[in-house]
Design a protein around this motif. Structure first.
Motif, PDB file in Angstrom:
ATOM      1  N   UNK A  31       0.766  -1.231   0.000  1.00 57.29           N
ATOM      2  CA  UNK A  31       0.000   0.000   0.000  1.00 57.29           C
ATOM      3  C   UNK A  31       0.799   1.283   0.000  1.00 57.29           C
ATOM      4  N   UNK A  32       2.117   1.255   0.010  1.00 58.77           N
ATOM      5  CA  UNK A  32       2.908   2.474  -0.028  1.00 58.77           C
ATOM      6  C   UNK A  32       3.872   2.405  -1.200  1.00 58.77           C
ATOM      7  N   UNK A  33       4.263   3.590  -1.681  1.00 60.51           N
ATOM      8  CA  UNK A  33       5.212   3.628  -2.780  1.00 60.51           C
ATOM      9  C   UNK A  33       5.304   5.015  -3.374  1.00 60.51           C
ATOM     10  N   UNK A  34       5.985   5.123  -4.481  1.00 62.93           N
ATOM     11  CA  UNK A  34       6.103   6.407  -5.177  1.00 62.93           C
ATOM     12  C   UNK A  34       4.844   6.621  -5.997  1.00 62.93           C
ATOM     13  N   UNK A  35       4.207   7.735  -5.776  1.00 64.46           N
ATOM     14  CA  UNK A  35       2.996   8.068  -6.506  1.00 64.46           C
ATOM     15  C   UNK A  35       3.367   8.635  -7.867  1.00 64.46           C
ATOM     16  N   UNK A  36       2.363   8.746  -8.726  1.00 67.71           N
ATOM     17  CA  UNK A  36       2.591   9.268 -10.074  1.00 67.71           C
ATOM     18  C   UNK A  36       3.076  10.720 -10.062  1.00 67.71           C
ATOM     19  N   UNK A  37       2.738  11.462  -9.002  1.00 67.57           N
ATOM     20  CA  UNK A  37       3.184  12.855  -8.921  1.00 67.57           C
ATOM     21  C   UNK A  37       4.593  12.998  -8.346  1.00 67.57           C
ATOM     22  N   UNK A  38       5.241  11.872  -7.986  1.00 69.19           N
ATOM     23  CA  UNK A  38       6.617  11.898  -7.491  1.00 69.19           C
ATOM     24  C   UNK A  38       6.737  11.946  -5.992  1.00 69.19           C
ATOM     25  N   UNK A  39       5.646  11.843  -5.256  1.00 71.65           N
ATOM     26  CA  UNK A  39       5.702  11.860  -3.798  1.00 71.65           C
ATOM     27  C   UNK A  39       5.593  10.437  -3.259  1.00 71.65           C
ATOM     28  N   UNK A  40       6.039  10.255  -2.022  1.00 66.86           N
ATOM     29  CA  UNK A  40       6.004   8.938  -1.354  1.00 66.86           C
ATOM     30  C   UNK A  40       4.863   8.910  -0.357  1.00 66.86           C
ATOM     31  N   UNK A  41       4.166   7.781  -0.277  1.00 68.92           N
ATOM     32  CA  UNK A  41       3.114   7.639   0.706  1.00 68.92           C
ATOM     33  C   UNK A  41       2.149   6.548   0.316  1.00 68.92           C
ATOM     34  N   UNK A  42       0.978   6.514   1.028  1.00 66.58           N
ATOM     35  CA  UNK A  42      -0.007   5.496   0.670  1.00 66.58           C
ATOM     36  C   UNK A  42      -0.499   5.748  -0.751  1.00 66.58           C
ATOM     37  N   UNK A  43      -0.542   4.690  -1.517  1.00 66.02           N
ATOM     38  CA  UNK A  43      -0.892   4.812  -2.938  1.00 66.02           C
ATOM     39  C   UNK A  43      -2.377   5.091  -3.126  1.00 66.02           C
ATOM     40  N   UNK A  44      -3.215   4.648  -2.211  1.00 67.88           N
ATOM     41  CA  UNK A  44      -4.645   4.842  -2.404  1.00 67.88           C
ATOM     42  C   UNK A  44      -5.110   6.254  -2.062  1.00 67.88           C
ATOM     43  N   UNK A  45      -4.270   7.133  -1.451  1.00 69.92           N
ATOM     44  CA  UNK A  45      -4.648   8.510  -1.145  1.00 69.92           C
ATOM     45  C   UNK A  45      -4.841   9.326  -2.420  1.00 69.92           C
ATOM     46  N   UNK A  46      -4.055   9.053  -3.418  1.00 66.40           N
ATOM     47  CA  UNK A  46      -4.120   9.798  -4.660  1.00 66.40           C
ATOM     48  C   UNK A  46      -5.436   9.529  -5.381  1.00 66.40           C
ATOM     49  N   UNK A  47      -5.928   8.314  -5.239  1.00 65.59           N
ATOM     50  CA  UNK A  47      -7.143   7.950  -5.939  1.00 65.59           C
ATOM     51  C   UNK A  47      -8.370   8.639  -5.342  1.00 65.59           C
ATOM     52  N   UNK A  48      -8.272   9.054  -4.066  1.00 60.62           N
ATOM     53  CA  UNK A  48      -9.438   9.655  -3.384  1.00 60.62           C
ATOM     54  C   UNK A  48      -9.604  11.089  -3.670  1.00 60.62           C
TER      55      UNK A  48
END
Length: 192
Positions: A175-192
């Motif tokens: 559930x964590x990793x590099x997001x498409x915007x280049x930030x690190x954190x929970x991957x499902x936060x970006x989808x919300x």
């Protein structure tokens, strides 16, 4: 002193690796190793029936008598001519010294002149002529042999891409990793 009291005086003997028609391949002088008392070992040695080990000189190496052609009491074999010949069993023998590397060799030994020094005159070496006869010079090795640096022919980018994809897949699983915007954190936060 204690050895004398308990019957464990060392019994010294010559270790002969191989006996040829006129040559003794001599490993050297050693001390018999056995749980038996010295008298019993000496009797067996004189009868040619000693079974056990021979501790070679000061090396600590013990050779089982099954690997030797003969184990002879010190007084039964006399070295002559600076150790190049020996008198044993009322015969004169040429002496070829067996180097330590061949003490445990199971094959046949060959006596050769010592090219490094005049004493000893003969030195034993392992007979590998049977290997030479099996190698055929007229047959080329199969295929073509190519020498290159390690990993020279491999695609580094392909391996790197596969490693990155594997790391991304494993991070998504937790559930964590590099997001498409280049930030690190929970991957499902970006989808919300």
């Amino acid at each position: 002193m204690l050895g004398k009291l308990f019957g464990k005086q060392p019994v010294r003997a010559w270790a002969i690796k191989q006996i040829d028609d006129a040559t003794l391949h001599l490993c050297g002088e050693g001390r018999l190793e056995s749980d038996q008392k010295s008298k019993i070992m000496l009797k067996a040695l004189q009868a040619g029936q000693f079974h056990g080990g021979v501790r070679m000189g000061d090396t600590g190496i013990v050779i089982n008598t099954r690997r030797l052609a003969a184990v002879v009491p010190l007084e039964a074999l006399q070295l002559l001519d600076d150790g190049n010949t020996a008198e044993w069993n009322r015969r004169h023998w040429a002496v070829s010294y067996v180097p330590q590397r061949a003490w445990l060799f199971d094959g046949r030994l060959v006596a050769e002149p010592n090219l490094l020094s005049s004493t000893p005159a003969l030195v034993s070496r392992e007979d590998v002529s049977h290997i030479r006869h099996q190698a055929r010079q007229d047959i080329a090795p199969p295929g073509e042999v190519e020498f290159r640096p390690v990993n020279e022919g491999e695609d580094v980018q392909k391996d790197l891409s596969a490693a990155i994809e594997e790391a991304q897949r494993s991070r998504r699983d937790i559930g964590k990793g590099w997001r498409d915007d280049g930030t690190w954190g929970p991957l499902d936060e970006m989808d919300q």
